[in-house]
Design a protein around this motif. Structure first.
Motif, mmCIF file in Angstrom:
data_model
loop_
_atom_site.group_PDB
_atom_site.id
_atom_site.type_symbol
_atom_site.label_atom_id
_atom_site.label_comp_id
_atom_site.label_asym_id
_atom_site.label_seq_id
_atom_site.Cartn_x
_atom_site.Cartn_y
_atom_site.Cartn_z
ATOM 1 N N LEU A 1 114.862 73.685 -11.140
ATOM 2 C CA LEU A 1 115.871 72.557 -11.960
ATOM 3 C C LEU A 1 115.651 72.645 -13.431
ATOM 4 C CD1 LEU A 1 115.724 69.387 -9.426
ATOM 5 C CD2 LEU A 1 117.623 71.147 -9.770
ATOM 6 N N ARG B 1 118.419 73.986 -16.253
ATOM 7 C CA ARG B 1 118.899 73.015 -17.373
ATOM 8 C C ARG B 1 118.746 73.553 -18.661
ATOM 9 N NH1 ARG B 1 120.240 67.805 -16.201
ATOM 10 N NH2 ARG B 1 119.781 67.084 -13.947
ATOM 11 N N ALA C 1 129.905 73.769 -6.119
ATOM 12 C CA ALA C 1 129.474 72.695 -7.219
ATOM 13 C C ALA C 1 129.946 71.334 -6.954
ATOM 14 C CB ALA C 1 129.749 73.202 -8.814
ATOM 15 N N ILE D 1 127.700 69.819 -4.466
ATOM 16 C CA ILE D 1 126.506 69.243 -4.975
ATOM 17 C C ILE D 1 126.834 67.590 -5.553
ATOM 18 C CG2 ILE D 1 124.782 69.422 -6.580
ATOM 19 C CD1 ILE D 1 125.105 72.626 -5.962
ATOM 20 N N ASN D 2 127.808 67.770 -6.227
ATOM 21 C CA ASN D 2 128.316 66.806 -7.209
ATOM 22 C C ASN D 2 128.297 65.354 -6.294
ATOM 23 O OD1 ASN D 2 127.819 67.977 -9.718
ATOM 24 N ND2 ASN D 2 129.767 68.690 -9.732
ATOM 25 N N GLY E 1 127.220 65.096 -3.308
ATOM 26 C CA GLY E 1 126.237 64.490 -2.299
ATOM 27 C C GLY E 1 126.251 65.244 -1.059
ATOM 28 N N ASP F 1 123.014 70.211 -0.077
ATOM 29 C CA ASP F 1 121.678 69.895 -0.840
ATOM 30 C C ASP F 1 121.514 70.552 -2.348
ATOM 31 O OD1 ASP F 1 118.885 71.040 -1.048
ATOM 32 O OD2 ASP F 1 118.699 69.216 -0.378
ATOM 33 N N ARG F 2 121.198 69.791 -3.143
ATOM 34 C CA ARG F 2 121.270 70.445 -4.724
ATOM 35 C C ARG F 2 120.014 71.435 -4.751
ATOM 36 N NH1 ARG F 2 122.592 68.447 -9.707
ATOM 37 N NH2 ARG F 2 121.263 69.238 -11.403
ATOM 38 N N TYR G 1 121.482 74.667 -3.199
ATOM 39 C CA TYR G 1 122.650 75.339 -3.484
ATOM 40 C C TYR G 1 122.947 75.455 -4.875
ATOM 41 C CZ TYR G 1 124.829 75.452 1.063
ATOM 42 O OH TYR G 1 125.213 75.736 2.373
ATOM 43 N N LEU G 2 122.007 74.675 -5.891
ATOM 44 C CA LEU G 2 122.159 74.873 -7.168
ATOM 45 C C LEU G 2 121.746 76.246 -7.750
ATOM 46 C CD1 LEU G 2 122.709 73.624 -9.820
ATOM 47 C CD2 LEU G 2 120.105 73.058 -10.149
ATOM 48 N N THR H 1 124.380 78.310 -10.101
ATOM 49 C CA THR H 1 124.065 78.831 -11.352
ATOM 50 C C THR H 1 124.272 80.467 -11.396
ATOM 51 O OG1 THR H 1 122.325 77.006 -11.215
ATOM 52 C CG2 THR H 1 121.987 78.959 -12.783
ATOM 53 N N LEU I 1 127.347 68.902 -13.079
ATOM 54 C CA LEU I 1 125.987 69.106 -12.549
ATOM 55 C C LEU I 1 125.035 68.652 -13.657
ATOM 56 C CD1 LEU I 1 126.248 72.804 -11.165
ATOM 57 C CD2 LEU I 1 126.066 70.793 -9.979
#
Length: 371
Positions: free
Chosen positions: A15, A19, A299, A302-303, A305, A308-309, A312-313, A317, A369
């Protein structure tokens, strides 16, 4: 316990690293979206009509871009388009494509009441959903035996209906949503592959096991990336409007999760999905329109809920990085497959306004995100 600590540490590292990627900073994302809009507005496609489905998909992306950024440049583009069109739909009453433009009208009406004339949209939807037609009478004998006989239709009309239904009292709203669900379920029952968790584009691509079936050179079923992107993007738009207690919401939610897992599982390493989902070697390059819709939908999950972040993030990405690499310095978004109904190649210079719309949709949720 030690394993749990290690896994948690790895997720936190992921994460943090995500970022720190410049492309994922909100300002960078918004700048790319604005550049895409400005290029597209200066280079309108020669569509059948300014109210056709290509513009419908594009301006859906513009609407979501404004919703995510509150940048006035997107809102002005919507107003200018609507005024040019006199708020009209396109001409084919029974074709879902021809009301796609109304998503932008409905969005603008929420933001600026008393500007939009919704009468053409209301008239279209009433006729589209209720007027007599030969397929309702059961007299068609081709693949067009249901209203939404091709999977792209699930992006074009259902989100408009779901958005439009929010203007009604609960009982009337649910009745309209029930009609949408009935027609959606017909398409699902005809085109959704329960083994592959993907949609055939239309009845011509259904797999029956016959030697005459259309199939890829590797023997796999033909599943078109943008066709399934239309469905995934449409599901996110629909679920955004469905009340939490709506009777058939679980159907849409289960379908969304099932397709999301499939799309995640077949994502190429460079982030962009190929035009033929189960035969990536057929055209071994990324394609932006299908990938843009997947990026938006995942996305969004994820946003909200739903997905699962941590799981799937990384998918989102990689996908967004691939999408931005397909955007040229001018703002033009390339690597978009031309209008079609099956997997075909694209190139760095191939573009379509609906590809820009998919890019804007993706950006509108990737940007969130970071919030």
């Amino acid at each position: 316990m030690r394993i749990s600590i290690i896994i948690t540490g790895l997720l936190l590292t992921l994460l943090v690293s995500c970022r720190s990627v410049p492309e994922l900073k909100p300002d960078a994302i918004e700048n790319k979206m604005v550049a895409a809009l400005k290029w597209q507005e200066a280079n309108p496609i020669q569509a059948k009509a300014p109210t056709d489905w290509t513009n419908g998909a594009y301006y859906t992306g513009v609407a979501r871009a404004h919703d995510a950024t509150d940048n006035a440049v997107f809102l002005q583009a919507l107003k200018d388009m609507g005024e040019r069109n006199a708020w009209q739909t396109y001409e084919r009453t029974y074709h879902a494509d021809d009301v796609a433009i109304s998503y932008a009208y409905l969005y603008l009406d929420e933001k600026q009441p008393n500007v939009v004339d919704l009468e053409p949209t209301e008239a279209f939807l009433d006729a589209h959903l209720n007027a007599p037609h030969e397929w309702r009478a059961g007299t068609r004998n081709d693949e067009k035996t249901i209203l939404w006989w091709w999977c792209d239709a699930l992006f074009m009309a259902p989100p408009v209906i779901a958005e439009y239904a929010t203007r009604y009292p609960d009982s009337d709203r649910d009745a309209l949503l029930d009609t949408m669900y009935t027609y959606y379920r017909e398409t699902y029952d005809m085109l959704y592959d329960q083994d592959e968790h993907l949609f055939a584009r239309d009845g011509r691509y259904l797999w029956t096991g016959s030697t005459d079936d259309r199939k890829e050179a590797n023997g796999k079923k033909i599943f078109w990336s943008r066709g399934n992107g239309w469905v995934m993007g449409g599901l996110a738009l629909i679920l955004d409007e469905l009340p939490a207690d709506y009777e058939h919401r679980p159907f849409f939610l289960d379908l969304y999760r099932e397709m999301a897992a499939k799309v995640k599982a077949i994502q190429p390493e460079d982030g962009l999905w190929r035009t033929s989902l189960l035969s990536p070697e057929s055209f071994d390059h990324g394609e932006v329109s299908g990938s843009g819709f997947y990026t938006f939908a995942l996305a969004w999950g994820i946003n909200n809920g739903i997905l699962d972040r941590g799981e799937y993030l990384p998918v989102v990405t990689k996908a967004w990085k691939g999408l931005t690499e397909a955007q040229q310095a001018s703002g033009k978004v390339g690597w978009v497959q031309d209008i079609g109904a099956d997997p075909q190649p694209a190139s760095a210079d191939s573009w379509q306004n609906f590809g820009t719309g998919a890019f804007l949709l993706a950006g509108s949720e990737v940007l969130k995100l970071k919030q």
